[in-house]
Design a protein around this motif. Structure first.
Motif, short mmCIF file in Angstrom:
data_model
loop_
_atom_site.label_atom_id
_atom_site.label_comp_id
_atom_site.label_asym_id
_atom_site.label_seq_id
_atom_site.Cartn_x
_atom_site.Cartn_y
_atom_site.Cartn_z
N MET A 1 0.84 -1.18 0.00
CA MET A 1 0.00 0.00 0.00
C MET A 1 0.89 1.24 0.00
SD MET A 1 -2.96 1.16 2.68
CE MET A 1 -1.92 1.27 4.11
N ILE A 2 0.56 2.18 -0.89
CA ILE A 2 1.32 3.42 -1.02
C ILE A 2 0.35 4.59 -0.87
CG2 ILE A 2 2.65 4.88 -2.59
CD1 ILE A 2 3.60 2.26 -3.95
N LEU A 3 0.69 5.54 0.00
CA LEU A 3 -0.05 6.79 0.13
C LEU A 3 0.81 7.88 -0.48
CD1 LEU A 3 -1.15 6.30 3.81
CD2 LEU A 3 -2.66 6.25 1.83
N ARG A 4 0.22 8.67 -1.38
CA ARG A 4 0.99 9.72 -2.03
C ARG A 4 0.07 10.87 -2.41
NH1 ARG A 4 -0.43 9.74 -7.24
NH2 ARG A 4 -1.03 7.79 -8.24
N GLU A 5 0.69 12.00 -2.77
CA GLU A 5 -0.08 13.15 -3.23
C GLU A 5 -0.75 12.80 -4.57
OE1 GLU A 5 0.75 17.75 -4.52
OE2 GLU A 5 2.00 16.87 -2.95
N ALA A 6 -1.98 13.23 -4.72
CA ALA A 6 -2.72 13.01 -5.97
C ALA A 6 -2.24 13.99 -7.02
CB ALA A 6 -4.21 13.18 -5.74
N THR A 7 -2.28 13.57 -8.27
CA THR A 7 -1.96 14.43 -9.40
C THR A 7 -3.13 14.42 -10.37
OG1 THR A 7 -1.02 12.72 -10.83
CG2 THR A 7 0.47 13.75 -9.19
N THR A 8 -3.09 15.32 -11.34
CA THR A 8 -4.17 15.35 -12.32
C THR A 8 -4.21 14.06 -13.15
OG1 THR A 8 -2.75 16.58 -13.85
CG2 THR A 8 -4.25 17.87 -12.46
N ALA A 9 -3.11 13.36 -13.24
CA ALA A 9 -3.10 12.08 -13.95
C ALA A 9 -3.97 11.03 -13.24
CB ALA A 9 -1.67 11.57 -14.10
N ASP A 10 -4.26 11.24 -11.96
CA ASP A 10 -5.09 10.31 -11.18
C ASP A 10 -6.58 10.53 -11.40
OD1 ASP A 10 -2.96 8.96 -9.75
OD2 ASP A 10 -2.74 10.80 -8.56
N ILE A 11 -6.96 11.63 -12.02
CA ILE A 11 -8.38 12.00 -12.09
C ILE A 11 -9.27 10.91 -12.69
CG2 ILE A 11 -10.03 13.62 -13.14
CD1 ILE A 11 -7.98 15.85 -12.50
N PRO A 12 -8.89 10.23 -13.77
CA PRO A 12 -9.78 9.17 -14.27
C PRO A 12 -10.09 8.11 -13.20
CG PRO A 12 -8.15 9.72 -15.93
CD PRO A 12 -7.75 10.45 -14.68
N GLN A 13 -9.09 7.72 -12.42
CA GLN A 13 -9.33 6.73 -11.37
C GLN A 13 -10.15 7.33 -10.22
OE1 GLN A 13 -8.67 3.46 -11.72
NE2 GLN A 13 -9.78 3.15 -9.82
N LEU A 14 -9.93 8.61 -9.91
CA LEU A 14 -10.73 9.25 -8.86
C LEU A 14 -12.20 9.25 -9.26
CD1 LEU A 14 -8.56 12.38 -7.90
CD2 LEU A 14 -8.33 10.00 -7.15
N GLN A 15 -12.47 9.51 -10.52
CA GLN A 15 -13.85 9.50 -11.01
C GLN A 15 -14.47 8.11 -10.90
OE1 GLN A 15 -15.57 12.07 -11.38
NE2 GLN A 15 -14.72 13.58 -12.77
N ILE A 16 -13.71 7.09 -11.22
CA ILE A 16 -14.22 5.72 -11.09
C ILE A 16 -14.58 5.43 -9.64
CG2 ILE A 16 -13.54 3.27 -11.19
CD1 ILE A 16 -11.91 4.05 -13.75
N ILE A 17 -13.70 5.80 -8.73
CA ILE A 17 -13.96 5.57 -7.31
C ILE A 17 -15.20 6.35 -6.87
CG2 ILE A 17 -13.09 5.97 -4.96
CD1 ILE A 17 -10.23 5.49 -6.20
N ARG A 18 -15.26 7.63 -7.23
CA ARG A 18 -16.39 8.47 -6.80
C ARG A 18 -17.73 7.93 -7.29
NH1 ARG A 18 -19.77 10.06 -4.31
NH2 ARG A 18 -20.39 12.17 -3.77
N HIS A 19 -17.74 7.36 -8.49
CA HIS A 19 -18.98 6.84 -9.06
C HIS A 19 -19.30 5.41 -8.61
CE1 HIS A 19 -19.59 10.37 -11.54
NE2 HIS A 19 -18.31 10.33 -11.83
N SER A 20 -18.38 4.79 -7.87
CA SER A 20 -18.60 3.41 -7.42
C SER A 20 -19.15 3.32 -6.00
CB SER A 20 -17.29 2.62 -7.50
OG SER A 20 -16.41 3.01 -6.45
N VAL A 21 -19.20 4.44 -5.28
CA VAL A 21 -19.59 4.40 -3.88
C VAL A 21 -21.05 3.99 -3.72
CG1 VAL A 21 -17.82 6.06 -3.20
CG2 VAL A 21 -20.13 6.86 -3.74
N LYS A 22 -21.34 3.37 -2.58
CA LYS A 22 -22.70 2.90 -2.27
C LYS A 22 -23.46 3.89 -1.40
CE LYS A 22 -21.82 -1.15 -4.15
NZ LYS A 22 -21.46 -1.00 -5.52
#
Length: 148
Positions: free
Chosen positions: A1-22
């Motif tokens: 597990m790695i914790l790091r600062e988010a970058t704009t390159a992460d945005i597609p994955q952030l959107q997937i996560i945000r739209h997957s929440v219950k």
């Protein structure tokens, strides 16, 4: 597990996560655009991600302009593993190094998120947006809180 600062390159994955929440589902997902995410990551505040085996599984974003938690979300299959707690700690430690202003957030009542924020020491201060619980964390409370 790695914790790091988010970058704009992460945005597609952030959107997937945000739209997957219950829980705390967006009423209109089209309102949270990639451009808006970039604005919060690069100008309004800062974000962090957690990677497991090269996949972003959770993220948090702080808004310094409005003094609030803009996002803290996990892929549902990674909930309950302590990742959210670590992202929470990193973002609040960073936030309170930038300012001593209280920070707030809103979340739906009766959710796992509500219980999580209560366990982390947030204080309920009212209602936000008509139906969300509004919570607040003060610098003094965060500094004396044991880092669980």
């Amino acid at each position: 597990m790695i914790l790091r600062e988010a970058t704009t390159a992460d945005i597609p994955q952030l959107q997937i996560i945000r739209h997957s929440v219950k829980e705390n589902i967006l009423s209109d997902p089209a309102l949270v655009t990639d451009e808006l995410c970039a604005l919060y990551l690069t100008e309004r505040g800062k974000g962090w991600v957690c990677e497991v085996d090269g996949q972003v599984v959770g993220f948090s974003i702080i808004d310094l302009q409005e003094h609030n938690v803009w996002a803290l979300f996990m892929l549902p299959e990674f909930e309950g593993q302590g990742i959210g707690k670590q992202l929470h700690r990193i973002m609040l430690d960073w936030y309170f190094r930038q300012t001593k202003e209280p920070i707030w957030l809103g979340t739906d009542p009766g959710t796992r998120a509500e219980a999580f924020y209560r366990r982390q020491g947030w204080r309920q201060t009212g209602i936000h947006g008509g139906s969300e619980i509004k919570f607040e964390m003060r610098y003094e409370d965060w500094q004396v809180k044991p880092k669980r």
